[in-house]
Design an enzyme around this catalytic site. Structure first.
Site, PDB file in Angstrom:
ATOM      1  N   VAL A   1       0.918  -1.158  -0.084  1.00 47.94           N
ATOM      2  CA  VAL A   1       0.057  -0.101  -0.065  1.00 47.94           C
ATOM      3  C   VAL A   1       0.895   1.246  -0.034  1.00 47.94           C
ATOM      4  O   VAL A   1       0.635   2.281  -0.793  1.00 47.94           O
ATOM      5  CB  VAL A   1      -0.971   0.078   1.321  1.00 47.94           C
ATOM      6  CG1 VAL A   1      -1.816   1.288   1.223  1.00 47.94           C
ATOM      7  CG2 VAL A   1      -2.035  -1.335   1.179  1.00 47.94           C
ATOM      8  N   CYS A   2       2.084   1.187   0.924  1.00 48.67           N
ATOM      9  CA  CYS A   2       2.779   2.393   0.795  1.00 48.67           C
ATOM     10  C   CYS A   2       3.343   3.077  -0.461  1.00 48.67           C
ATOM     11  O   CYS A   2       3.143   4.313  -0.441  1.00 48.67           O
ATOM     12  CB  CYS A   2       3.977   2.153   1.508  1.00 48.67           C
ATOM     13  SG  CYS A   2       3.801   1.364   3.307  1.00 48.67           S
ATOM     14  N   PRO A   3       3.738   2.296  -1.231  1.00 45.58           N
ATOM     15  CA  PRO A   3       4.334   3.032  -2.736  1.00 45.58           C
ATOM     16  C   PRO A   3       3.104   3.715  -3.307  1.00 45.58           C
ATOM     17  O   PRO A   3       3.350   4.597  -3.911  1.00 45.58           O
ATOM     18  CB  PRO A   3       4.921   1.933  -3.548  1.00 45.58           C
ATOM     19  CG  PRO A   3       4.309   0.669  -2.834  1.00 45.58           C
ATOM     20  CD  PRO A   3       4.020   0.891  -1.612  1.00 45.58           C
TER      21      PRO A   3
ATOM     22  N   ILE B   1       2.740   7.143  -1.338  1.00 42.99           N
ATOM     23  CA  ILE B   1       4.244   7.944  -1.541  1.00 42.99           C
ATOM     24  C   ILE B   1       4.130   8.406  -2.930  1.00 42.99           C
ATOM     25  O   ILE B   1       4.640   9.699  -3.086  1.00 42.99           O
ATOM     26  CB  ILE B   1       5.216   6.785  -1.293  1.00 42.99           C
ATOM     27  CG1 ILE B   1       5.315   6.644   0.117  1.00 42.99           C
ATOM     28  CG2 ILE B   1       6.565   7.783  -1.597  1.00 42.99           C
ATOM     29  CD1 ILE B   1       6.341   5.437   0.494  1.00 42.99           C
TER      30      ILE B   1
END
Length: 179
Positions: A50-52, A55
Site C-alpha cells: 500500500v505504501c508506494p 508515496i
C-alpha cells in the site's frame, strides 16, 4: 497520540532527498522550512504494497502542496539506506521531490504516539503543521488502508482560509459566516 493544537516535537533525522551520487542524504529538522506549512506523513515499512501507492501520489501532488506554501515530508522507521534502495528499485518512487525521513530509532514516531501497539511500525499517520509548528490536522489509518492525498490537500486549503468551512468545502467555495 499528539493531536490538533499540540506542538510538533523537535526532531533531527537523516532523509533521502536525491538519487544523485554524493547528494542522496540531508539532515532535516523540525526547524527546516521556516515559515512554511508542513505535511508530515508516515508509512509502516518500505518495500511493502500500500505504501508506494501513497508515496507516489504525494510525489505527484508535491507541487500542489508547494503552491500552497507547504512542504511534504514522508517518514517511516526504515533507515535512509533502505529508503534509497527502495527509491532506486521502485519505478514510481525514483523521482520523488520530497524528503523521505529515516526514523530508525522511532524517536519522532514515538513522540507523536503513532507506533502500532503490537507490530512496532509507524501507523499511516498524517499531520498538517502550521508555520508556527502547531499541529492543525491529524489523521491515522489502519495499516491496510491507504489515505486520500486529495483530502489532505482539501484540508490544507480549508485550514489556510482561517475561516469556517462547511462539510465537503473545496477551494473556491464560499465559507460560513458566524451568526
Amino acid at each position: 497520540m499528539l493531536t490538533v493544537g499540540d506542538k510538533l516535537p523537535e526532531f533531527k533525522l537523516t532523509a533521502v532527498v536525491s538519487r544523485e551520487k554524493g547528494k542522496e542524504f540531508q539532515e532535516i529538522t523540525s526547524a527546516s522550512y521556516p515559515g512554511k506549512w508542513k505535511v508530515l506523513f508516515f508509512w509502516p515499512l518500505d518495500f511493502t504494497f500500500v505504501c508506494p501507492t501513497e508515496i507516489a501520489e504525494f510525489g505527484k501532488r508535491a507541487q500542489d502542496f508547494r503552491d500552497r506554501d507547504a512542504e511534504v515530508l514522508g517518514a517511516s522507521i526504515d533507515s535512509q539506506y533502505v529508503h534509497l534502495a527502495w527509491r532506486n528499485d521502485h519505478a514510481d518512487l525514483k523521482n520523488l521531490s520530497f524528503p523521505m525521513l529515516a526514523d530508525l530509532k522511532r524517536e519522532l514516531s514515538s513522540a507523536l504516539g503513532i507506533l502500532h501497539k503490537t507490530d512496532g511500525v509507524a501507523l499511516r499517520a498524517t499531520f498538517i503543521v502550521d508555520p508556527e509548528g502547531i499541529i492543525r490536522f491529524a489523521s491515522v489509518h489502519d495499516l491496510s488502508v491507504g489515505r486520500n492525498v486529495e483530502e489532505v490537500l482539501r484540508t490544507l486549503d480549508a485550514l489556510q482560509t482561517d475561516e469556517l468551512c462547511p462539510c465537503n468545502w473545496k477551494k473556491g467555495d464560499p465559507t460560513l459566516e458566524a451568526a
